[in-house]
Design a protein around this motif. Structure first.
Motif, PDB file in Angstrom:
ATOM      1  N   LEU A  99       1.251  -1.645   2.482  1.00 26.44           N
ATOM      2  CA  LEU A  99       0.739  -0.294   2.680  1.00 26.44           C
ATOM      3  C   LEU A  99       1.122   0.631   1.539  1.00 26.44           C
ATOM      4  N   VAL A 100       2.240   0.365   0.883  1.00 28.61           N
ATOM      5  CA  VAL A 100       2.619   1.152  -0.293  1.00 28.61           C
ATOM      6  C   VAL A 100       1.503   1.117  -1.328  1.00 28.61           C
ATOM      7  N   TYR A 101       0.930  -0.066  -1.553  1.00 28.90           N
ATOM      8  CA  TYR A 101      -0.147  -0.198  -2.529  1.00 28.90           C
ATOM      9  C   TYR A 101      -1.445   0.418  -2.023  1.00 28.90           C
ATOM     10  N   VAL A 102      -1.778   0.173  -0.772  1.00 24.02           N
ATOM     11  CA  VAL A 102      -3.052   0.655  -0.240  1.00 24.02           C
ATOM     12  C   VAL A 102      -3.097   2.181  -0.227  1.00 24.02           C
ATOM     13  N   MET A 103      -2.002   2.811   0.171  1.00 22.94           N
ATOM     14  CA  MET A 103      -1.991   4.274   0.249  1.00 22.94           C
ATOM     15  C   MET A 103      -2.046   4.924  -1.133  1.00 22.94           C
ATOM     16  N   ILE A 118      13.143   6.159  14.155  1.00 25.78           N
ATOM     17  CA  ILE A 118      13.488   6.841  12.908  1.00 25.78           C
ATOM     18  C   ILE A 118      13.276   5.890  11.725  1.00 25.78           C
ATOM     19  N   LEU A 119      13.626   4.619  11.928  1.00 23.91           N
ATOM     20  CA  LEU A 119      13.384   3.609  10.887  1.00 23.91           C
ATOM     21  C   LEU A 119      11.905   3.554  10.534  1.00 23.91           C
ATOM     22  N   PHE A 120      11.040   3.421  11.533  1.00 29.61           N
ATOM     23  CA  PHE A 120       9.612   3.290  11.274  1.00 29.61           C
ATOM     24  C   PHE A 120       9.035   4.571  10.664  1.00 29.61           C
ATOM     25  N   LEU A 135       7.097   7.544   5.837  1.00 21.75           N
ATOM     26  CA  LEU A 135       7.252   8.627   4.862  1.00 21.75           C
ATOM     27  C   LEU A 135       7.318   8.074   3.438  1.00 21.75           C
ATOM     28  N   ILE A 136       8.025   6.977   3.269  1.00 17.02           N
ATOM     29  CA  ILE A 136       8.138   6.364   1.942  1.00 17.02           C
ATOM     30  C   ILE A 136       6.781   5.819   1.498  1.00 17.02           C
ATOM     31  N   ILE A 137       6.067   5.182   2.418  1.00 16.90           N
ATOM     32  CA  ILE A 137       4.734   4.651   2.099  1.00 16.90           C
ATOM     33  C   ILE A 137       3.813   5.768   1.603  1.00 16.90           C
ATOM     34  N   ALA A 138       3.740   6.854   2.362  1.00 21.78           N
ATOM     35  CA  ALA A 138       2.874   7.966   1.971  1.00 21.78           C
ATOM     36  C   ALA A 138       3.372   8.621   0.689  1.00 21.78           C
ATOM     37  N   SER A 171       0.493   4.932   8.893  1.00 18.64           N
ATOM     38  CA  SER A 171       1.454   3.957   8.349  1.00 18.64           C
ATOM     39  C   SER A 171       2.524   3.607   9.377  1.00 18.64           C
ATOM     40  N   MET A 172       3.013   4.608  10.102  1.00 17.36           N
ATOM     41  CA  MET A 172       4.034   4.343  11.117  1.00 17.36           C
ATOM     42  C   MET A 172       3.473   3.449  12.210  1.00 17.36           C
TER      43      MET A 172
END
Length: 583
Positions: free
Chosen positions: A71-75, A190-192, A197-200, A317-318
């Motif tokens: 998802l890091v790449y897709v976003m 909170i983990l998810f 947040l990191i992905i976005a 993402s979450m």
């Protein structure tokens, strides 16, 4: 690195203060260095954190990891599009950095973790570890009573080291007790949320900060390649430093310390970028400032709509990371549709040389998949293997497994200049391999790395630890393979695709990069083993699984590479322009 004449001024500021480059490059270098510091620092700990702190199974942890990196790449596609059309890169990077700071600091809120409870003779005991990482021992706890435990897989028994203290028999048949996992739902959520947040955040920052680097130079500026080389070194410097520091803090002193340091790194990157925006000369500003102020819905203007889209990215993402199994079911069909679109476009809208070059671009977009699917085992299955099944002792110190992920960046520092020189040396003699051949060598290398590790595993007995030398070896082979493929891949695609669809083709590159990362998670899942407290219960069985999986993917990678090498003349012929020039 090629020396750049300092007399070539920046077209806007006249500044050449950063090794002959604009000072803006220094700001972007530091911003990206700290962003990568936070990303790789967290990534090195993540898979071990999931298995030991939250007690997710190896299989579930691998898929969560794969979904997250995919998802890091897709976003990035969405973040890049919003920046190009509305926000501009400066606002997008700032927003992404804020999300990243929140996400990385969120990872530091760990709670007390999940508990694995065993019911033995009607009483409840906790099966856990006395520390973090592969050196932690498995223990059984009830109140203030504690004992080391081990497992006899031949007799299927749990062995209590101090049975008198625990009031238990020395050996307990594993079929006579049941275990359950008790989770802290608040901290799991909170983990998810932190991962989302990191992905976005990466989605808004990653592609856009690279775009700003490009805007620092006019067309034809001879400093451009050198500038990107310096920028690329910032990425690897951040990765190298974080894998060591966050890895040591997280394993030796506590998860929150490692994740917290990653958050501090991202905060430093945000501060540097906010302070240094004045050196960008307005080149990352919105394409139409007035358009940003236009109303979309009541008081919500275009700019705020973009930020709300970011919040939607976080929510989606979450949801996907929490339901990691469905990510492949979404990305797979999208990948098929994208392929059909690109091929249809080439057949229906293009002719002759332009069509052939588009086919070559499609080939490179797809050819990256086997490489990244294997290379990205580094943060998941290979990380767990290093943690659990490798003798990590160096100079009398048992090195935490995440620290070894610094080897990739370290080897890049050493060998990237050598490889760059080698291509120049070969080019002067008309012997430089073509881009398709380089791709084939890269895929061959990533497969070969796993076969080398399997050979290392088999040099010792089934219950003995693998020599750490073979971890150095696989990272070295994989880094050399990366240097064959990664620097030329996206560049070739952007040069080959027609101008009217270059953005779509770049989007396809990131989409298939994401798909590759999810596939990496699927491969990592197949290496999963039974654990107690996130630690192996049967070393011999775990090693046999790794040998089987890594042998298979290694041979598959080598086989794909041979096929790529055989068709490389065809791909090379597609890459020619009307004048017969090559990319």
């Amino acid at each position: 690195m090629t020396d750049i004449p300092v007399s070539t001024p920046d077209p806007v500021t006249g500044d050449t203060s950063f090794f002959g480059h604009p000072k803006g490059l220094f700001i972007l270098f530091l911003t990206e260095m700290w962003e990568r510091f936070s990303y790789y620092g967290m990534r090195g700990l993540l898979i071990i954190y999931l298995t030991q702190h939250f007690l997710f199974s190896d299989e579930k942890s691998a898929l969560i990891y794969g979904a997250y990196t995919a998802l890091v790449y897709v976003m990035t596609i969405i973040g890049g599009t919003l920046a190009d059309r509305y926000l501009g890169q400066r606002k997008a990077v700032t927003f992404g950095a804020i999300l990243l700071v929140l996400g990385h600091f969120g990872m530091a809120f760990e709670g007390s973790g999940s508990q694995q409870i065993a019911t033995i003779n009607g009483a409840e005991y906790e099966l856990t570890l006395d520390g973090r990482g592969g050196d932690a021992n498995q223990i059984i706890v009830q109140g203030d009573k504690t004992s080391l435990i081990s497992f006899d897989n031949e007799t299927n028994e749990l062995i209590i080291a101090d049975p008198d203290a625990m009031g238990l028999p020395e050996r307990i048949d594993r079929d006579t007790y049941e275990t359950k996992i008790v989770t802290q739902d608040l901290f799991k959520n909170i983990l998810f949320l932190s991962l989302a947040l990191i992905i976005a955040g990466v989605g808004f920052l990653k592609a856009n900060i690279s775009t700003i680097v490009g805007t620092l130079y006019n067309v034809g500026d001879v400093r451009r390649d050198s500038g990107f080389t310096l920028f690329y070194m910032g990425i690897n410097l951040g990765s190298f430093l974080s894998s060591i520091t966050c890895g040591i803090l997280g394993i030796v002193y506590g998860w929150a310390w490692g994740f917290g340091l990653a958050g501090i790194g991202m905060l430093a990157g945000l501060v540097v970028f906010l302070w240094g925006q004045k050196f960008l000369g307005g080149r990352a500003d919105p394409p139409d400032e007035a358009k940003l102020k236009k109303s979309v819905l009541g008081p919500i203007n275009v700019e705020w709509a973009c930020y709300l889209a970011g919040l939607l990215m976080i929510a989606v993402s979450m949801l996907l990371v929490m339901n990691e199994e469905i990510v492949g079911g979404i990305l797979g069909p999208i990948g098929v549709l994208m392929f059909l679109f690109l091929v249809s476009y080439a057949f229906l809208r293009l002719k002759g040389t332009e069509r052939n070059r588009m086919f070559a671009a499609i080939y490179f977009v797809l050819a990256q998949i086997p490489f990244w699917a294997l290379f990205e085992q580094a943060g998941s299955s290979l990380n767990l293997f290093t943690d659990r099944l490798v003798d990590r002792t160096l100079l009398g110190w048992s090195v935490p497994a995440p620290v070894f992920q610094s080897l990739n960046a370290g080897f890049i520092f050493i060998f990237a200049p050598i490889i760059a020189w080698l291509w120049i040396w070969l080019a002067k003699r008309n012997r430089e391999p073509s881009t398709p051949v380089k791709f084939a060598i890269g895929v061959f290398g990533v497969g070969l790395g796993f076969l080398a590790l399997v050979a290392g595993i088999q040099t010792v007995g089934p219950s003995a630890m693998t020599p750490v030398l073979f971890i150095f070896l696989i990272y070295w082979i994989h880094t050399m393979a990366e240097l064959m493929l990664s620097p030329v891949g996206l560049s070739a695609v952007t040069k080959l695709a027609p101008a009217q669809v270059v953005g779509m083709t770049m989007g396809a590159w990131f989409l298939y990069s994401g798909l590759s990362n999810f596939l990496a998670g699927v491969i990592a899942r197949s290496t999963g083993s039974e654990t107690i407290g996130g630690q192996l219960t049967d070393m011999a069985a775990a090693k046999a699984t790794y040998v089987s999986v890594y042998s298979s993917v290694g041979y598959i990678g080598v086989g794909i590479a041979v096929g790529m090498l055989l068709i490389s003349p065809l791909i090379k012929s597609w890459m020619k322009t009307d004048e017969g020039e090559m990319v």
